[in-house]
Design a protein around this motif. Sequence first.
Motif, PDB file in Angstrom:
ATOM      1  N   CYS A   1      -8.970 -32.420 -26.392  1.00 47.27           N
ATOM      2  CA  CYS A   1      -7.683 -31.924 -25.891  1.00 47.27           C
ATOM      3  C   CYS A   1      -6.802 -31.480 -27.035  1.00 47.27           C
ATOM      4  O   CYS A   1      -6.562 -32.238 -27.968  1.00 47.27           O
ATOM      5  CB  CYS A   1      -6.967 -33.022 -25.108  1.00 47.27           C
ATOM      6  N   GLU A   2      -6.329 -30.268 -26.938  1.00 54.27           N
ATOM      7  CA  GLU A   2      -5.371 -29.780 -27.932  1.00 54.27           C
ATOM      8  C   GLU A   2      -3.976 -29.888 -27.351  1.00 54.27           C
ATOM      9  O   GLU A   2      -3.742 -29.510 -26.201  1.00 54.27           O
ATOM     10  CB  GLU A   2      -5.682 -28.328 -28.300  1.00 54.27           C
ATOM     11  N   LEU A   3      -3.052 -30.394 -28.141  1.00 50.10           N
ATOM     12  CA  LEU A   3      -1.684 -30.524 -27.674  1.00 50.10           C
ATOM     13  C   LEU A   3      -1.024 -29.158 -27.664  1.00 50.10           C
ATOM     14  O   LEU A   3      -1.165 -28.387 -28.610  1.00 50.10           O
ATOM     15  CB  LEU A   3      -0.894 -31.492 -28.553  1.00 50.10           C
ATOM     16  N   ASP A   4      -0.312 -28.845 -26.580  1.00 46.17           N
ATOM     17  CA  ASP A   4       0.370 -27.547 -26.522  1.00 46.17           C
ATOM     18  C   ASP A   4       1.694 -27.614 -27.304  1.00 46.17           C
ATOM     19  O   ASP A   4       1.988 -28.616 -27.951  1.00 46.17           O
ATOM     20  CB  ASP A   4       0.569 -27.101 -25.072  1.00 46.17           C
ATOM     21  N   GLY A   5       2.446 -26.561 -27.257  1.00 45.82           N
ATOM     22  CA  GLY A   5       3.690 -26.466 -28.003  1.00 45.82           C
ATOM     23  C   GLY A   5       4.670 -27.596 -27.716  1.00 45.82           C
ATOM     24  O   GLY A   5       5.499 -27.944 -28.558  1.00 45.82           O
ATOM     25  N   GLN A   6       4.553 -28.187 -26.534  1.00 43.97           N
ATOM     26  CA  GLN A   6       5.442 -29.287 -26.157  1.00 43.97           C
ATOM     27  C   GLN A   6       4.775 -30.655 -26.307  1.00 43.97           C
ATOM     28  O   GLN A   6       5.286 -31.641 -25.788  1.00 43.97           O
ATOM     29  CB  GLN A   6       5.907 -29.120 -24.712  1.00 43.97           C
ATOM     30  N   GLY A   7       3.644 -30.695 -26.961  1.00 45.39           N
ATOM     31  CA  GLY A   7       2.968 -31.974 -27.176  1.00 45.39           C
ATOM     32  C   GLY A   7       2.269 -32.517 -25.945  1.00 45.39           C
ATOM     33  O   GLY A   7       2.104 -33.729 -25.797  1.00 45.39           O
ATOM     34  N   ARG A   8       1.830 -31.623 -25.069  1.00 42.00           N
ATOM     35  CA  ARG A   8       1.159 -32.074 -23.853  1.00 42.00           C
ATOM     36  C   ARG A   8      -0.333 -31.812 -23.919  1.00 42.00           C
ATOM     37  O   ARG A   8      -0.787 -30.892 -24.591  1.00 42.00           O
ATOM     38  CB  ARG A   8       1.728 -31.332 -22.634  1.00 42.00           C
ATOM     39  N   ILE A   9      -1.099 -32.604 -23.151  1.00 41.22           N
ATOM     40  CA  ILE A   9      -2.520 -32.340 -22.984  1.00 41.22           C
ATOM     41  C   ILE A   9      -2.804 -32.153 -21.499  1.00 41.22           C
ATOM     42  O   ILE A   9      -2.074 -32.648 -20.655  1.00 41.22           O
ATOM     43  CB  ILE A   9      -3.408 -33.484 -23.527  1.00 41.22           C
ATOM     44  N   LYS A  10      -3.869 -31.419 -21.229  1.00 38.43           N
ATOM     45  CA  LYS A  10      -4.285 -31.210 -19.848  1.00 38.43           C
ATOM     46  C   LYS A  10      -5.363 -32.232 -19.524  1.00 38.43           C
ATOM     47  O   LYS A  10      -6.314 -32.409 -20.285  1.00 38.43           O
ATOM     48  CB  LYS A  10      -4.840 -29.793 -19.694  1.00 38.43           C
ATOM     49  N   ILE A  11      -5.207 -32.901 -18.411  1.00 39.21           N
ATOM     50  CA  ILE A  11      -6.188 -33.903 -18.006  1.00 39.21           C
ATOM     51  C   ILE A  11      -7.097 -33.305 -16.945  1.00 39.21           C
ATOM     52  O   ILE A  11      -6.634 -32.930 -15.867  1.00 39.21           O
ATOM     53  CB  ILE A  11      -5.489 -35.164 -17.463  1.00 39.21           C
ATOM     54  N   PRO A  12      -8.394 -33.196 -17.244  1.00 33.77           N
ATOM     55  CA  PRO A  12      -9.308 -32.531 -16.304  1.00 33.77           C
ATOM     56  C   PRO A  12      -9.526 -33.351 -15.046  1.00 33.77           C
ATOM     57  O   PRO A  12      -9.291 -34.558 -15.009  1.00 33.77           O
ATOM     58  CB  PRO A  12     -10.593 -32.383 -17.101  1.00 33.77           C
ATOM     59  N   GLN A  13     -10.011 -32.648 -14.044  1.00 34.71           N
ATOM     60  CA  GLN A  13     -10.132 -33.223 -12.704  1.00 34.71           C
ATOM     61  C   GLN A  13     -10.962 -34.502 -12.668  1.00 34.71           C
ATOM     62  O   GLN A  13     -10.557 -35.490 -12.045  1.00 34.71           O
ATOM     63  CB  GLN A  13     -10.754 -32.183 -11.767  1.00 34.71           C
ATOM     64  N   ASN A  14     -12.127 -34.473 -13.308  1.00 32.87           N
ATOM     65  CA  ASN A  14     -13.007 -35.644 -13.220  1.00 32.87           C
ATOM     66  C   ASN A  14     -12.326 -36.898 -13.765  1.00 32.87           C
ATOM     67  O   ASN A  14     -12.456 -37.980 -13.191  1.00 32.87           O
ATOM     68  CB  ASN A  14     -14.334 -35.372 -13.946  1.00 32.87           C
ATOM     69  N   LEU A  15     -11.552 -36.737 -14.813  1.00 31.42           N
ATOM     70  CA  LEU A  15     -10.871 -37.899 -15.386  1.00 31.42           C
ATOM     71  C   LEU A  15      -9.662 -38.309 -14.548  1.00 31.42           C
ATOM     72  O   LEU A  15      -9.371 -39.498 -14.408  1.00 31.42           O
ATOM     73  CB  LEU A  15     -10.454 -37.605 -16.823  1.00 31.42           C
ATOM     74  N   ARG A  16      -8.984 -37.338 -13.965  1.00 28.75           N
ATOM     75  CA  ARG A  16      -7.870 -37.682 -13.063  1.00 28.75           C
ATOM     76  C   ARG A  16      -8.386 -38.496 -11.889  1.00 28.75           C
ATOM     77  O   ARG A  16      -7.788 -39.495 -11.505  1.00 28.75           O
ATOM     78  CB  ARG A  16      -7.192 -36.414 -12.518  1.00 28.75           C
ATOM     79  N   GLU A  17      -9.510 -38.072 -11.351  1.00 24.62           N
ATOM     80  CA  GLU A  17     -10.070 -38.787 -10.208  1.00 24.62           C
ATOM     81  C   GLU A  17     -10.466 -40.216 -10.594  1.00 24.62           C
ATOM     82  O   GLU A  17     -10.167 -41.158  -9.871  1.00 24.62           O
ATOM     83  CB  GLU A  17     -11.290 -38.037  -9.658  1.00 24.62           C
ATOM     84  N   TYR A  18     -11.119 -40.342 -11.715  1.00 23.49           N
ATOM     85  CA  TYR A  18     -11.566 -41.659 -12.147  1.00 23.49           C
ATOM     86  C   TYR A  18     -10.389 -42.628 -12.283  1.00 23.49           C
ATOM     87  O   TYR A  18     -10.466 -43.781 -11.878  1.00 23.49           O
ATOM     88  CB  TYR A  18     -12.305 -41.560 -13.480  1.00 23.49           C
ATOM     89  N   ALA A  19      -9.288 -42.131 -12.826  1.00 17.90           N
ATOM     90  CA  ALA A  19      -8.137 -43.007 -13.100  1.00 17.90           C
ATOM     91  C   ALA A  19      -7.094 -42.957 -11.984  1.00 17.90           C
ATOM     92  O   ALA A  19      -6.006 -43.509 -12.130  1.00 17.90           O
ATOM     93  CB  ALA A  19      -7.500 -42.621 -14.440  1.00 17.90           C
ATOM     94  N   HIS A  20      -7.429 -42.322 -10.859  1.00 13.66           N
ATOM     95  CA  HIS A  20      -6.520 -42.229  -9.706  1.00 13.66           C
ATOM     96  C   HIS A  20      -5.162 -41.650 -10.093  1.00 13.66           C
ATOM     97  O   HIS A  20      -4.131 -42.141  -9.647  1.00 13.66           O
ATOM     98  CB  HIS A  20      -6.314 -43.609  -9.074  1.00 13.66           C
TER      99      HIS A  20
END
Lengths: 143, 143
Positions: A79-98
């Motif tokens: 994950c690369e941090l964007d200009g605001q210091g954010r990362i994108k969390i992909p679907q499979n990981l979002r699902e795993y962690a609810h």
Amino acid sequence: MFLGTYTNKIDDKNRMAVPAKFRDQLGGKCMLTKGFDECLYIYTMEDFEVMAAKIAALPQSDADFREFIRDFFGNSELCELDGQGRIKIPQNLREYAHITKDLVTTGAMNKVEIWSAETKADFDLAKKMKDSKFTDKLREFSI
Amino acid sequence: MFLGTYTNKIDDKNRMAVPAKFRDQLGGKCMLTKGFDECLYIYTMEDFEVMAAKIAALPQSDADFREFIRDFFGNSELCELDGQGRIKIPQNLREYAHITKDLVTTGAMNKVEIWSAETKADFDLAKKMKDSKFTDKLREFSI
DNA sequence: AGATTTTACCCCACTTTTCCCCACTTTTAC
DNA sequence: GTAAAAGTGGGGAAAAGTGGGGTAAAATCT
């Protein structure tokens, strides 16, 4: 060393702001992986490399190892941090962690844990229930 | 290093879009082979050459090896990515992996795995059943 | 061999997703 | 209290994913 607990939100574009205190240590990018207990881990690139090297060396002839390798790398993301210091969390990981909206982000020494707020609350509650046992265990280690 | 999990579809012309994140590492072409566990593997040309050399060196005097060599090379295909980054999956490999429409593509370190979505779902469910063993394994390698 | 059908492949078009950038709000620091 | 930093939201361009047409090559049939 990652320390402290923060609350934050994931937005409609599945972005999460990495707490500012953690950003310097990560240096613009990080490895996001599936953790224990239905949370996610953020590792520095260096620490991830160490783990990845060990895991990649496992024999492919063993079905359990194959599953493990698949699960580990398939649920890891650079994950690369964007200009605001954010990362994108992909679907499979979002699902795993609810993960839906509210998050709890907590430093855990060499990694950062990302929890769905609800999951974390449930987990903490469950911990309370067995707290005496927990205290006993700490006693073993004289902490 | 191939990482992450993606969902995609195979179209009526038996083409599958290789996830964009993997394309740079493959450089316009790749080797598609029969993998373990009823999925397919994509290797870089370099990694395939190394494997192929090892396998070709197996003693032809052994009937089991002969069968393995036949199976390996008979189910390997050089695939060139088209203008949209897609590869064509030949019939024998589609049949082996039960591929009809929905796919799951997952990075597994030095290779990419291609699964029929249904097969992967079944496989993951079976894995859950034996999760404790699996978690123990992860614990060994976590830092 | 020639004709017909099938397959492969290049190209274009449309939809969806991603990512960069800007703006506003909230929190922190002095 | 004010300024700076952090957190959050969203518009819009670009990239990725998907579907399909048209032509050339290959395979099949008569």
